[in-house]
Design a protein around this motif. Structure first.
Motif, short mmCIF file in Angstrom:
data_model
loop_
_atom_site.label_atom_id
_atom_site.label_comp_id
_atom_site.label_asym_id
_atom_site.label_seq_id
_atom_site.Cartn_x
_atom_site.Cartn_y
_atom_site.Cartn_z
N ALA A 167 -43.73 40.20 -5.20
CA ALA A 167 -42.42 40.05 -6.12
C ALA A 167 -41.71 41.14 -6.27
N SER A 168 -40.27 41.26 -6.19
CA SER A 168 -39.60 42.56 -6.29
C SER A 168 -39.24 43.08 -7.62
N GLU A 169 -38.64 44.00 -7.82
CA GLU A 169 -38.12 44.67 -9.05
C GLU A 169 -37.45 43.40 -9.83
N ILE A 170 -37.35 43.36 -11.12
CA ILE A 170 -36.40 42.61 -11.75
C ILE A 170 -35.05 43.08 -12.19
N ILE A 171 -33.92 42.45 -11.62
CA ILE A 171 -32.57 42.85 -12.04
C ILE A 171 -31.81 42.25 -13.00
N ASN A 182 -28.65 37.33 -17.40
CA ASN A 182 -29.25 36.69 -16.40
C ASN A 182 -30.12 37.54 -15.46
N TYR A 183 -31.60 37.22 -15.42
CA TYR A 183 -32.46 38.02 -14.66
C TYR A 183 -32.93 37.33 -13.39
N TYR A 184 -32.80 38.50 -12.18
CA TYR A 184 -33.14 37.96 -11.03
C TYR A 184 -34.45 38.59 -10.30
N ARG A 185 -35.26 37.84 -9.54
CA ARG A 185 -36.23 38.52 -8.71
C ARG A 185 -36.41 37.75 -7.24
N LEU A 186 -36.78 38.67 -6.38
CA LEU A 186 -37.04 38.07 -5.10
C LEU A 186 -38.54 37.96 -5.08
N ILE A 187 -38.84 36.98 -4.25
CA ILE A 187 -40.28 36.66 -3.96
C ILE A 187 -40.49 36.56 -2.38
N ASP A 188 -40.85 37.58 -1.86
CA ASP A 188 -40.95 37.36 -0.23
C ASP A 188 -42.50 36.91 0.07
N ILE A 189 -42.33 35.99 1.01
CA ILE A 189 -43.54 35.27 1.41
C ILE A 189 -43.76 35.59 2.98
N ASP A 190 -45.13 35.71 3.22
CA ASP A 190 -45.38 36.13 4.49
C ASP A 190 -45.82 34.78 5.30
N SER A 221 -43.24 49.35 -18.60
CA SER A 221 -44.52 48.59 -18.79
C SER A 221 -44.21 47.05 -18.96
N PHE A 222 -43.19 46.89 -19.70
CA PHE A 222 -42.55 45.37 -20.18
C PHE A 222 -41.33 45.78 -20.41
N VAL A 223 -40.21 44.72 -19.89
CA VAL A 223 -38.81 44.58 -20.11
C VAL A 223 -38.48 43.74 -21.30
N VAL A 224 -37.58 44.42 -22.28
CA VAL A 224 -37.17 43.55 -23.31
C VAL A 224 -35.51 43.20 -23.10
N LEU A 247 -35.71 33.39 -4.23
CA LEU A 247 -34.87 33.74 -5.42
C LEU A 247 -35.04 33.16 -6.75
N GLU A 248 -35.25 33.82 -7.37
CA GLU A 248 -35.60 33.37 -9.02
C GLU A 248 -34.79 33.78 -9.89
N ARG A 249 -34.46 32.94 -11.18
CA ARG A 249 -33.76 33.47 -12.04
C ARG A 249 -34.43 33.34 -13.51
N SER A 250 -34.26 34.02 -14.48
CA SER A 250 -34.68 33.92 -15.81
C SER A 250 -33.47 34.18 -16.81
N VAL A 251 -33.76 33.50 -18.10
CA VAL A 251 -32.93 33.99 -19.14
C VAL A 251 -33.45 35.03 -20.19
N ASN A 252 -35.00 35.36 -19.94
CA ASN A 252 -35.44 35.96 -20.88
C ASN A 252 -36.35 37.21 -20.23
N GLY A 253 -36.31 37.22 -18.99
CA GLY A 253 -36.91 38.03 -18.01
C GLY A 253 -38.31 38.09 -18.02
N ILE A 254 -38.84 37.02 -18.50
CA ILE A 254 -40.38 36.50 -18.29
C ILE A 254 -40.53 35.18 -17.56
N ASP A 255 -39.93 34.08 -18.08
CA ASP A 255 -40.03 32.70 -17.52
C ASP A 255 -38.98 32.61 -16.57
#
Length: 521
Positions: A427-431, A412-420, A309-312, A373-381
């Motif tokens: 958005a993909s999962e956050i790793i 380091n948090y990453y997610r993929l955004i695929d754009i059609d 439900s949320f990732v801390v 490809l996006e990166r975050s240091v807190n899993g939110i921004d």
């Protein structure tokens, strides 16, 4: 004395102690005592019930967590009650050195048996106690009604005969107005319990205590109870899962029983003692963990995959929100969720030298124009760090790679955004991956293997920030340890450790580290 009455030689009391005249015992009213086996244990919450049935041959009993431990004959005569004290005998002597949460006294026999069970069920749900499945002490498990948790009207909140193999670490939440029970969140008090559950009107997870939980049940006589199958957390041979959904799962399974209307709950797991997906240490990524829910307990087909439900930021807990069906089974797993218009087979990150390499594989794409490809240091921004062209529409396997040349030190948090082709984004999962510069000192416990009686050492930079340190057996039982840090060395005293493989977890500079420690004879 846990409690006691001062009435001369006919005192009533229950003792917990060691040595002459300070044993674990209950007064039988004749100036002597009857011994009780396993009355209380240090740091363990225990429910004890004493029933005095005056002058009836073996008509009196002591029950521990609902199970009969002894029967005895009482002879207290017709004396009137005198000083009664909680935590002492009644005359202020033989004081109890422990914590007493609640004492309930009745001036009549608790008969029939179901009457006592309703009272013990109230206390067990309130304090997270697993009731015994051997109520009458005859060593025959799960006879009719034994191990049940009963509501004030006698109906079962937890029917033990329905879940004979899952009567372990039983806990629950419930509303029962007639007994003033309003348990909004709970967790078994047993040391190896990793599941907490409760109502949660907020989106920030369970509160620190039941009293601080501001949620509410909608109807009276509603409950959600759960227990597990008693197996170890890990078993590399357990392949009972759909490989198209997840890559691995815990060996242990839980089952719920629901009464009345409960609705959506938050389920929280303590994952600090859980190994990684491939059973190698240090590979367990909290962001990859999902919940599997199944109707029949066979997770190889038909299971539902519930995302967090949320990732801390690597806090040692993962939480899920869902509305359980009565009788549902659940367990934890590790895997990915899929985003359209692509079918994502994998999305992985690996640290290489001074950069992090991101790789992902698709098995199909539909009008997929672009990956961001996006990166975050807190899993939110998140911020964009790169783009790659998609493959349009295809059923072929396609592999992609991008490099993050400037990762931050830490998580380091990453997610993929695929754009059609129409600009629609998914958005993909956050790793998550923890990155530390090569100059950081390698942490490695020694000696390992360790002989019983030896001290475990770890070389540690004097400026390193040291957090929680814990040791567990592989079945989840915590082992008592003592630590001392001197200069650049940490000493871990494990004098009470047993032979076998253990799991050492520690937090250094905010990073959770796990090590297998082998103890020889």
């Amino acid at each position: 004395s846990v409690w006691g009455e001062d009435n001369g030689s006919f005192d009533r009391y229950i003792l917990d102690g060691a040595g002459a005249n300070e044993n674990e015992a209950v007064s039988n009213g004749t100036g002597t005592e009857d011994d009780i086996t396993g009355l209380y244990s240090a740091s363990v919450t225990t429910l004890s019930t004493v029933v005095f049935d005056e002058d009836q041959s073996n008509g009196s009993s002591v029950f521990i967590n609902g199970g009969r431990e002894i029967s005895f004959t009482t002879d207290h005569g017709g004396e009137t009650s005198n000083n009664f004290q909680i935590g002492a005998k009644g005359d202020g002597t033989r004081r109890f050195n422990g914590l007493i949460s609640e004492v309930i006294v009745y001036n009549q026999l608790l008969t029939p048996t179901a009457t006592r069970q309703r009272i013990e069920s109230y206390l067990a749900i309130k304090y997270g106690i697993t009731l015994s499945s051997d109520t009458d002490g005859d060593a025959t498990a799960f006879e009719a009604g034994e191990g049940d948790y009963l509501a004030s009207n006698g109906t079962p909140f937890w029917d033990a005969s329905e879940v004979t193999t899952l009567h372990n670490n039983v806990a629950g939440i419930a509303r029962d107005d007639a007994s003033c029970l309003n348990q909004l969140q709970s967790q078994s008090v047993n040391s190896d319990a990793i599941v907490a559950m409760g109502l949660d009107d907020n989106t920030d997870g369970l509160e620190s205590s039941n009293a601080q939980n501001g949620s509410a049940f909608s109807t009276d006589l509603s409950s959600l109870m759960w227990g597990h199958d008693g197996t170890s957390l890990h078993n590399q041979e357990n392949r009972e899962f759909d490989e198209l959904q997840v890559r691995s799962r815990l060996n242990r399974e839980w089952r719920v029983q629901e009464t009345g209307t409960v609705g959506t709950v938050t389920v929280r797991f303590d994952v600090t003692r859980i190994l990684g997906p491939d059973e190698n240490l240090g590979t367990n990524d909290e962001a990859q963990i999902v919940l599997l829910v199944d109707a029949d307990g066979d997770f190889s087909a038909g299971a539902s995959v519930i995302s967090q439900s949320f990732v801390v930021d690597s806090d040692g807990f993962v939480s899920f929100q869902l509305d359980f069906a009565d009788g549902a089974y659940f367990t934890l797993a590790s895997g990915e969720k899929y985003a359209l218009p692509i079918t994502l087979l994998s999305f992985e990150a690996a640290a290489e030298d001074d950069e992090i390499v991101l790789k992902w594989t698709t098995v199909s794409e539909v009008e997929n124009s672009l990956f961001r490809l996006e990166r975050s240091v807190n899993g939110i921004d998140f911020e964009t760090i790169g783009y790659l062209d998609g493959s349009g529409t295809t059923d072929n396997i396609n592999n992609y790679m991008l490099r993050d040349n400037d990762p931050v030190n830490g998580n380091n948090y990453y997610r993929l955004i695929d754009i059609d082709h129409n600009g629609v984004e998914n958005a993909s999962e956050i790793i998550r991956i923890s990155y530390y510069k090569e100059s950081d000192i390698e942490i490695k416990p020694y000696p390992n293997p360790l002989q019983k009686g030896q001290t475990l050492y770890i070389s540690l930079d004097q400026e390193a920030e040291l957090g929680t340190i814990r040791m567990h057996q592989m079945n989840g039982t915590e082992v008592r340890i003592e630590t001392q840090r001197t200069g650049d060395r940490l000493e871990i005293n494990v004098s009470q450790i047993s032979q076998g493989v253990h799991l050492l977890t520690m937090v250094v500079n905010g990073k959770l580290l796990k090590f297998k420690i082998v103890v020889t004879g």
